[in-house]
Design an enzyme around this catalytic site. Structure first.
Site, mmCIF file in Angstrom:
data_model
loop_
_atom_site.group_PDB
_atom_site.id
_atom_site.type_symbol
_atom_site.label_atom_id
_atom_site.label_comp_id
_atom_site.label_asym_id
_atom_site.label_seq_id
_atom_site.Cartn_x
_atom_site.Cartn_y
_atom_site.Cartn_z
ATOM 1 N N MET A 73 23.803 32.664 60.825
ATOM 2 C CA MET A 73 22.993 33.629 61.576
ATOM 3 C C MET A 73 23.072 34.953 60.831
ATOM 4 O O MET A 73 24.137 35.596 60.792
ATOM 5 C CB MET A 73 23.520 33.792 63.008
ATOM 6 C CG MET A 73 23.265 32.575 63.876
ATOM 7 S SD MET A 73 23.870 32.795 65.575
ATOM 8 C CE MET A 73 25.617 32.526 65.358
ATOM 9 N N ALA A 74 21.942 35.329 60.251
ATOM 10 C CA ALA A 74 21.898 36.583 59.495
ATOM 11 C C ALA A 74 22.310 37.720 60.415
ATOM 12 O O ALA A 74 21.864 37.796 61.565
ATOM 13 C CB ALA A 74 20.492 36.799 58.951
ATOM 14 N N CYS A 120 14.603 28.669 58.872
ATOM 15 C CA CYS A 120 14.483 29.974 59.502
ATOM 16 C C CYS A 120 13.017 30.349 59.642
ATOM 17 O O CYS A 120 12.271 30.319 58.661
ATOM 18 C CB CYS A 120 15.216 30.997 58.644
ATOM 19 S SG CYS A 120 15.322 32.586 59.420
ATOM 20 N N LYS A 140 19.150 22.823 55.453
ATOM 21 C CA LYS A 140 18.930 23.059 56.880
ATOM 22 C C LYS A 140 17.434 23.158 57.131
ATOM 23 O O LYS A 140 16.744 23.946 56.468
ATOM 24 C CB LYS A 140 19.630 24.348 57.311
ATOM 25 C CG LYS A 140 19.444 24.686 58.778
ATOM 26 C CD LYS A 140 20.485 25.702 59.222
ATOM 27 C CE LYS A 140 20.346 26.086 60.666
ATOM 28 N NZ LYS A 140 19.253 27.022 60.910
HETATM 29 C C1 LIG Z 1 20.412 36.127 64.998
HETATM 30 C C2 LIG Z 1 20.081 34.819 64.319
HETATM 31 C C3 LIG Z 1 20.000 34.770 62.936
HETATM 32 C C4 LIG Z 1 19.707 33.556 62.285
HETATM 33 N N1 LIG Z 1 19.707 33.520 60.918
HETATM 34 C C5 LIG Z 1 19.545 32.333 60.285
HETATM 35 C C6 LIG Z 1 19.668 32.245 58.878
HETATM 36 O O1 LIG Z 1 19.932 33.229 58.186
HETATM 37 N N2 LIG Z 1 19.493 31.036 58.303
HETATM 38 C C7 LIG Z 1 19.203 29.904 59.037
HETATM 39 O O2 LIG Z 1 19.064 28.825 58.464
HETATM 40 N N3 LIG Z 1 19.074 29.968 60.370
HETATM 41 C C8 LIG Z 1 19.263 31.138 61.007
HETATM 42 N N4 LIG Z 1 19.199 31.184 62.369
HETATM 43 C C9 LIG Z 1 18.995 29.934 63.128
HETATM 44 C C10 LIG Z 1 20.345 29.305 63.555
HETATM 45 O O3 LIG Z 1 21.091 28.894 62.417
HETATM 46 C C11 LIG Z 1 20.145 28.077 64.474
HETATM 47 O O4 LIG Z 1 19.408 27.111 63.777
HETATM 48 C C12 LIG Z 1 19.393 28.445 65.764
HETATM 49 O O5 LIG Z 1 19.907 29.630 66.340
HETATM 50 C C13 LIG Z 1 19.468 27.311 66.782
HETATM 51 O O6 LIG Z 1 20.798 27.031 67.127
HETATM 52 P P1 LIG Z 1 21.457 27.582 68.516
HETATM 53 O O7 LIG Z 1 20.567 27.123 69.631
HETATM 54 O O8 LIG Z 1 22.826 26.935 68.558
HETATM 55 O O9 LIG Z 1 21.519 29.062 68.413
HETATM 56 C C14 LIG Z 1 19.459 32.373 63.042
HETATM 57 C C15 LIG Z 1 19.514 32.456 64.429
HETATM 58 C C16 LIG Z 1 19.829 33.641 65.083
HETATM 59 C C17 LIG Z 1 19.905 33.658 66.586
#
Ligand SMILES: Cc1cc2nc3c(=O)[nH]c(=O)nc-3n(C[C@H](O)[C@H](O)[C@H](O)COP(=O)(O)O)c2cc1C
Length: 328
Positions: free
Chosen positions: A17-18, A100, A139
């Site tokens: 998560m960036a 993303c 991913k």
């Molecule tokens: C604040 C934020 C930043 C994220 N940044 C990235 C990222 O840099 N690269 C990526 O592949 N996914 C990113 N994601 C997606 C997450 O890795 C994940 O796939 C998504 O939040 C779904 O999972 P969750 O329901 O457990 O949060 C980001 C999600 C959030 C909420």
């Protein structure tokens, strides 16, 4: 689960998560049991590699192995260079971001937008896998919109390219974060390929993690937003998967200890100016749901020094502890 030479401690992965999964947060989640924690994205744009932000993102000092770094971009040659650059600086696994939805990941076509162009996906994966000796993981989302769920086709390309694990977020690109994640596509992909699959999307509890593992047959689950302000979720899920028992949530005093240690690690990593600012969002997550949390957040967001931020945080927890004693 095994990724190349790395045998993970369990089936739990912290999602990249960036702006969130910096080194202090990854270390914290690993301490609570995340078997793998993917670091924030490093752009494939080499003009940014000397920037303070990128250098900080590539700082893996003291990080529990394996160190995984995510890269994003759309140009196979630049992605290969970015992978090499990170491996030279300590990355032990390279993860490619095609999950993303942000338009401006590196340029307009990066992240999950790439899923529309399977030929380009193949070229990127081939270039990165060939460029580095370490395992490369990928991913993705389930597709680019609900009419084009091509995760299986991408998974087969990944398998052929030598990708060593595939994380799938159960939404399409067009779905952004709306609606609920679906796991049927993840299950279908898992049935058709022999790569380790990591299921992702909306996993928020031990029971729900177990259900997703069972339904999809995935080798691991990846948790993102549910770990914000709740890094102990990994301990809870690990325990539940091993014993079938639910651990209770940490009490106020343990939450305070975890949070203060986290804040101190943020200050040490970022320095005072940035550390205090990065800490604000974590403070907000930790204090969510507690009585008077909203008022505390409003006040603590206005202070700019470590001393004041820590003093107010201690005072907030002291008042919660005192209120708990009164009620007991
Ligand atoms: C604040 C934020 C930043 C994220 N940044 C990235 C990222 O840099 N690269 C990526 O592949 N996914 C990113 N994601 C997606 C997450 O890795 C994940 O796939 C998504 O939040 C779904 O999972 P969750 O329901 O457990 O949060 C980001 C999600 C959030 C909420």
């Amino acid at each position: 689960m095994q990724i190349g030479p790395y045998k993970l401690r369990n089936q739990l992965v912290l999602a990249p998560m960036a702006g969130v999964t910096d080194r202090p947060f990854r270390q914290l989640c690993k301490k609570f049991g995340a078997g793998l924690a993917v670091s924030e994205m490093v752009s494939c744009n080499s003009a940014l590699w000397g920037s303070k932000q990128t250098l900080r993102r590539m700082n893996h000092e003291g990080e529990v192995e394996p160190r995984t770094v995510q890269i994003a971009g759309a140009d196979p040659e630049l992605m290969a260079q970015a992978a090499q650059f990170n491996v030279e600086r300590g990355a032990q696994i390279i993860d490619i971001n095609m999950g993303c939805p942000a338009k401006k990941v590196c340029n307009v076509m990066a992240g999950s937008a790439l899923l529309q162009n399977e030929d380009l996906v193949k070229r990127i994966l081939d270039a990165v896998v060939t460029a580095v000796e370490v395992p490369v993981t990928l991913k993705i989302r389930t597709g680019w919109d609900p009419e084009h769920r091509n995760a299986l086709s991408i998974a087969k390309i990944a398998e052929q390219a030598g990708i060593q694990a595939l994380a799938i977020h159960g939404r399409t690109r067009a779905c952004a974060y709306k609606g609920e994640a679906e796991y049927q596509t993840i299950r279908s992909v898992k049935q058709e390929i022999s790569l380790p699959v990591i299921a992702n999307g909306d996993i928020t509890s031990p029971e729900n993690a177990k259900e997703v593992l069972e339904f999809t047959g995935a080798d691991a689950v990846m948790i993102g937003r549910a770990a914000q302000g709740r890094p102990w979720i990994f301990r809870e899920i690990e325990h539940y998967l091993a014993t079938g028992e639910l651990l209770s949530e940490p009490g106020i005093e343990e939450t305070r200890t975890i949070m203060i240690e986290h804040l101190n690690n943020l200050y040490a990593f970022y320095g005072e100016y940035t550390g205090v600012r990065v800490a604000r969002k974590h403070i907000a997550w930790y204090s969510k749901g507690h009585p008077s949390g909203a008022d505390f957040r409003r006040r603590v967001n206005r202070v700019d020094t470590i001393d004041e931020q820590l003093r107010m945080t201690h005072a907030f927890f002291d008042s919660l502890i005192a209120a708990g004693r009164m009620a007991a």
